[in-house]
Motif scaffolding. Sequence first.
Motif, PDB file in Angstrom:
ATOM      1  N   GLN A  52     -63.028  17.011 -98.063  1.00 15.54           N
ATOM      2  CA  GLN A  52     -61.776  17.531 -98.086  1.00 15.54           C
ATOM      3  C   GLN A  52     -61.692  18.952 -98.375  1.00 15.54           C
ATOM      4  O   GLN A  52     -60.975  19.982 -97.878  1.00 15.54           O
ATOM      5  N   TRP A  55     -63.313  21.215 -95.725  1.00 17.03           N
ATOM      6  CA  TRP A  55     -62.272  21.228 -94.530  1.00 17.03           C
ATOM      7  C   TRP A  55     -60.900  22.216 -94.851  1.00 17.03           C
ATOM      8  O   TRP A  55     -60.664  22.880 -94.001  1.00 17.03           O
ATOM      9  N   SER A  56     -60.416  22.274 -95.910  1.00 18.21           N
ATOM     10  CA  SER A  56     -59.412  23.000 -96.375  1.00 18.21           C
ATOM     11  C   SER A  56     -59.839  24.273 -96.302  1.00 18.21           C
ATOM     12  O   SER A  56     -59.050  25.348 -96.053  1.00 18.21           O
ATOM     13  N   THR A  59     -59.895  25.459 -92.525  1.00 12.94           N
ATOM     14  CA  THR A  59     -58.600  25.468 -92.036  1.00 12.94           C
ATOM     15  C   THR A  59     -57.994  26.516 -92.593  1.00 12.94           C
ATOM     16  O   THR A  59     -57.142  27.277 -91.905  1.00 12.94           O
ATOM     17  N   TRP A  65     -67.929  25.377 -91.187  1.00 16.29           N
ATOM     18  CA  TRP A  65     -68.991  24.155 -91.565  1.00 16.29           C
ATOM     19  C   TRP A  65     -69.656  23.851 -90.293  1.00 16.29           C
ATOM     20  O   TRP A  65     -69.246  23.276 -89.212  1.00 16.29           O
ATOM     21  N   GLU A  71     -73.828  14.834 -90.592  1.00 13.75           N
ATOM     22  CA  GLU A  71     -72.552  14.873 -89.747  1.00 13.75           C
ATOM     23  C   GLU A  71     -72.923  14.193 -88.765  1.00 13.75           C
ATOM     24  O   GLU A  71     -72.103  13.669 -88.044  1.00 13.75           O
ATOM     25  N   TRP A  89     -61.425  11.843 -89.253  1.00 12.37           N
ATOM     26  CA  TRP A  89     -62.373  12.813 -89.436  1.00 12.37           C
ATOM     27  C   TRP A  89     -63.225  12.886 -87.940  1.00 12.37           C
ATOM     28  O   TRP A  89     -63.942  13.861 -87.887  1.00 12.37           O
ATOM     29  N   ARG A  92     -62.246  16.304 -86.193  1.00  8.95           N
ATOM     30  CA  ARG A  92     -62.883  17.130 -87.108  1.00  8.95           C
ATOM     31  C   ARG A  92     -64.307  17.436 -86.915  1.00  8.95           C
ATOM     32  O   ARG A  92     -64.768  18.697 -86.563  1.00  8.95           O
ATOM     33  N   GLN A  95     -65.731  19.009 -83.762  1.00  6.00           N
ATOM     34  CA  GLN A  95     -65.397  20.542 -83.716  1.00  6.00           C
ATOM     35  C   GLN A  95     -66.407  21.221 -84.391  1.00  6.00           C
ATOM     36  O   GLN A  95     -66.462  22.405 -84.207  1.00  6.00           O
ATOM     37  N   LEU A  96     -67.241  20.548 -85.110  1.00  5.57           N
ATOM     38  CA  LEU A  96     -68.235  21.207 -86.115  1.00  5.57           C
ATOM     39  C   LEU A  96     -69.395  22.324 -84.987  1.00  5.57           C
ATOM     40  O   LEU A  96     -70.019  21.232 -84.317  1.00  5.57           O
TER      41      LEU A  96
END
Length: 202
Positions: A52, A55-56, A59, A65, A71, A89, A92, A95-96
């Motif tokens: 979290q 990811w914050s 964004t 990341w 992952e 997730w 998300r 997208q990495l």
Amino acid sequence: MSSLTCNHWVVGDVHGCYQPLQRLLGVLPKHDHVVFCGDVINRGPDTASTMQLVWSLVTAGRATWLRGNHEQALLQSLSDPELNSANPWLPRLQQLPTVFRGYGWVATHAGFDAAGHPDLTIREHFWEHYDGSHGLVVIGHTPRPEVERHGQIVMLDTGAVYGGQLSAYCPETEAVVQVEGIQKTTAAPRNRMAPLQQAVPC
């Protein structure tokens, strides 16, 4: 992403070490861009909070990341429709990216294969045969006692989850910042600006 107005800090494998990551972020320059070179998750005591937090930062535009082998394994698990088809997730993690390119350097999780493609699990073959074609390559993946530079490769995983240190490296200046890992959290944070090769501290 690259910037003309800030430096970058590539962070080694965090592996769920939430408190060390908080301390590391607290001593890094606030306006510089942070690049997590993969394996943010698993092994450590608080993967959920770590995810979290990272990811914050992503964004908010403060961080990138990169995908590591952990992952990738989680992404493959979440992609199974019988398991976690609605997991937030999944999109998300999809997208990495696998590579972050700066000026004269790149960050990726483990290295590149013989065809020049990112490889999330490669070790010795890359270390022994890298030809410099990507410039300086900053990697994690393989724990070392200290940040090491071997020719055009900087190895940044210093085993925070195993009681080592969580390390960040600035490619623009070659400075290193470190804090103690999870088994030494009662100690004072270690903020060390250490050169690898004639570094100028940020």
